[in-house]
Design an enzyme around this catalytic site. Structure first.
Site, PDB file in Angstrom:
ATOM      1  N   LYS A  69       0.737  -1.167   0.087  1.00 43.67           N
ATOM      2  CA  LYS A  69      -0.049  -0.023   0.179  1.00 43.67           C
ATOM      3  C   LYS A  69       0.818   1.298  -0.178  1.00 43.67           C
ATOM      4  O   LYS A  69       0.543   2.101  -0.648  1.00 43.67           O
ATOM      5  CB  LYS A  69      -0.870  -0.051   1.082  1.00 43.67           C
ATOM      6  N   ASN A  70       1.827   1.150   0.564  1.00 41.81           N
ATOM      7  CA  ASN A  70       2.703   2.567   0.917  1.00 41.81           C
ATOM      8  C   ASN A  70       3.787   2.742  -0.080  1.00 41.81           C
ATOM      9  O   ASN A  70       4.493   3.668   0.110  1.00 41.81           O
ATOM     10  CB  ASN A  70       3.277   2.423   2.370  1.00 41.81           C
ATOM     11  N   ARG A  83      -4.074  10.201   3.176  1.00 40.64           N
ATOM     12  CA  ARG A  83      -2.927  11.203   3.072  1.00 40.64           C
ATOM     13  C   ARG A  83      -2.169  11.522   1.878  1.00 40.64           C
ATOM     14  O   ARG A  83      -1.790  12.529   1.732  1.00 40.64           O
ATOM     15  CB  ARG A  83      -1.978  11.011   4.306  1.00 40.64           C
ATOM     16  N   CYS A  93      -5.260   7.398   8.931  1.00 44.72           N
ATOM     17  CA  CYS A  93      -5.506   6.881  10.355  1.00 44.72           C
ATOM     18  C   CYS A  93      -5.201   7.826  11.389  1.00 44.72           C
ATOM     19  O   CYS A  93      -4.418   8.756  11.390  1.00 44.72           O
ATOM     20  CB  CYS A  93      -4.904   5.620  10.632  1.00 44.72           C
ATOM     21  N   ASP A 145       4.265   0.252  12.317  1.00 42.59           N
ATOM     22  CA  ASP A 145       2.968  -0.626  11.676  1.00 42.59           C
ATOM     23  C   ASP A 145       2.883  -1.988  12.403  1.00 42.59           C
ATOM     24  O   ASP A 145       2.004  -2.813  12.043  1.00 42.59           O
ATOM     25  CB  ASP A 145       3.135  -0.309  10.160  1.00 42.59           C
ATOM     26  N   VAL A 169       7.458   6.746  17.008  1.00 42.11           N
ATOM     27  CA  VAL A 169       7.173   7.489  15.705  1.00 42.11           C
ATOM     28  C   VAL A 169       5.953   8.455  15.625  1.00 42.11           C
ATOM     29  O   VAL A 169       5.797   9.464  15.409  1.00 42.11           O
ATOM     30  CB  VAL A 169       7.065   6.601  14.326  1.00 42.11           C
TER      31      VAL A 169
END
Ligand code: EPU
Length: 463
Positions: free
Chosen positions: A40-41, A113, A137, A327, A349
């Site tokens: 996804k990222n 985002r 999120c 994550d 983070v």
């Protein structure tokens, strides 16, 4: 309906998942094989990169997740033609990039985002960009000051209004010397996507070097960019006039892979994650082994399993790559509730990423969240002002409960907890999980999970 529930339903609907809750009968090990596709990222950023070219790009390994649907919608609103010739393959044609109407952009506002990363490419293509209020999120303040300061350094003019942010480039953007206050993933991507076509050279200090960023750099290099990754988090980009389309297979989703690995451990199961590779998961694999999980690196994936016997407590600090990813902590904490003794997880983070532990406590876990780091603990990662600590004392048997997904990774940890717990749980707002976990209902079925979906919609998810 509150905005989280609305986001969840929208996310679910975007991938055709009509059900927004799942009833799980837990206490059974998950066993079998699941495949993970592109991260996804990375995928969402690679889609934005296509905007920089003057010819079409082809991206392979694209997962069916709602964040991809959001970015597709935004790209189409800007005139990019998107086709899919085969499952997981997208062709993105930027020949007719145009400014989007506010209503079209706003339809996607609050969902992701990623819109902030449209700034550089749109400034290069159109001389202006409009970015709606950002979503993602709710795991902290998640400001965008690093992004806006970087864009200003390239010569962009930034005007904020109640609807969003309007940017213009009165002159051509020019290369800049930029030092990030923190190695932010998104801000590093912002600089890359802007610097590649700015005039002159950009030197970025304190850059993020996550594998997804390296994959984005590989894509940009295929497009004609000149980017060198130097020691000590320095990236140098020599701007070029034009870029062409790319053909690229996205790096696998290491966050999804780690999540299934954690599910195998928490449920006492055995899951092979097809498509996962060792290099990108090295830090996770070390911790997995320390906790007592077993893994075997295969030709085409990694097998993760619980070998039986007690699990061991660990100390973890989340960090930027190559540290332990933020994550990964949520899914792994579920397994830590079954370790013998006290585990401590420092989240360094984000300043608010332990909200999901409340539901785990309702299910029988013993997790205490401290609003600042624990001074007594010696560790490798520097202390940060907004960090939090979670102390997990185990083992505590988990029992079923009705819980509500708070965010993407926290939500997946709720699923794992419900699968590990004795008895029945209902997990609502599961649409949020479809933002980043492809066909997770089907995968749960493949792994032998015992669950039900609301009867009126049960067939909608079997896709
Ligand atoms: N930050 C600022 N100002 C900025 C940008 C970031 O203060 O302008 C702070 C953030 O508030 C945060 C820290 O810097 O405390 C790190 O944020 P970063 O910019 O690295 O995160 P991101 O780019 O917004 C991406 C992933 C996240 C992942 C983080 C860290 C995407 C779309 N999101 O977020 O993924 O946790 O990097 O690796 O790539 C997820 O997949 O569930 C997820 C949240």
């Amino acid at each position: 309906m509150n905005s989280l529930a609305q986001d969840s339903q929208k996310a679910a609907a975007r991938v055709g998942l009509v059900s927004d809750s799942i009833t799980i009968h837990g206490g059974k090990p998950l066993r079998g094989r699941v495949e993970v596709r592109g991260a996804k990222n990375l995928v969402t950023k690679a889609m934005v990169a296509s905007l920089l070219a003057d010819t079409p790009s082809t991206l392979k390994g694209v997962p069916e997740i709602s964040d991809v649907a959001v970015v597709s919608g935004l790209l189409k609103a800007h005139g990019v033609a998107i086709d899919s010739s085969a499952p997981g393959v997208l062709t993105l044609d930027p020949s007719n990039v145009v400014g989007a109407h506010f209503a079209e952009i706003d339809a996607h506002a609050g969902s992701s985002r990623i819109p902030i990363l449209f700034c550089g490419p749109l400034l290069h293509q159109l001389g202006e960009a409009f970015i709606p209020d950002l979503g993602g999120c709710r795991i902290g303040d998640r400001p965008i000051d690093f992004h806006l300061n970087a864009l200003r350094a390239f010569g962009a003019v930034v005007e904020k209004s109640y609807q969003g942010i309007h940017l213009t480039a009165p002159q051509k953007l020019v290369g800049a010397d930029i030092e990030l206050p923190f190695p932010s993933v998104g801000a590093t991507e912002q600089v890359l996507l802007t610097a590649v076509r700015a005039e002159g050279t950009t030197e970025l200090k304190n850059a993020a070097i996550e594998p997804e960023i390296m994959d984005l750099i590989a894509i940009l290099q295929k497009m004609g960019a000149i980017i060198s990754v130097e020691p000590n988090r320095v990236i140098v980009i020599e701007g070029v006039e034009t870029l062409r389309g790319y053909t690229h297979t996205a790096i696998f989703d290491r966050n999804e892979a780690a999540s299934w690995a954690a599910a195998a451990l928490a449920t006492g199961g055995d899951i092979t994650v097809g498509g996962a590779t060792q290099q990108e998961l090295m830090t996770f694999l070390n911790v997995y082994r320390k906790v007592g999980g077993e893994f075997d690196v295969l030709e085409d994936g990694i097998r993760f399993w619980h070998p039986g016997g007690p699990l061991k407590p660990v100390m973890i600090e989340t960090d930027v790559h190559p540290g332990f990813m933020t994550d990964w902590q949520q899914p792994l904490i579920v397994a830590l509730t079954q370790a013998e003794g006290e585990s401590v997880v420092h989240e360094t983070v984000y300043e608010n990423r332990f909200g999901f532990t409340e539901a785990l406590n309702e299910m029988g876990a013993n997790i205490v969240v401290h609003q600042s780091g624990l001074a007594s603990i010696t560790r490798r990662v520097p202390r940060r002002p907004l960090e939090q600590a979670a102390v997990i004392t185990g083992p505590t048997p988990l029992h079923g409960a009705d819980v509500r997904v708070p965010d993407l990774r926290g939500g997946f940890s709720h699923l794992i907890a419900a699968l590990a717990a004795e008895g029945t749980s209902t997990v609502s707002n599961v649409g949020i999980i479809s933002r980043g976990y492809e066909l997770f209902i089907d995968k749960l079925r493949q792994l032998g999970a015992d669950f039900e979906l609301p009867s009126a919609v049960a067939s909608d998810t079997a896709r």
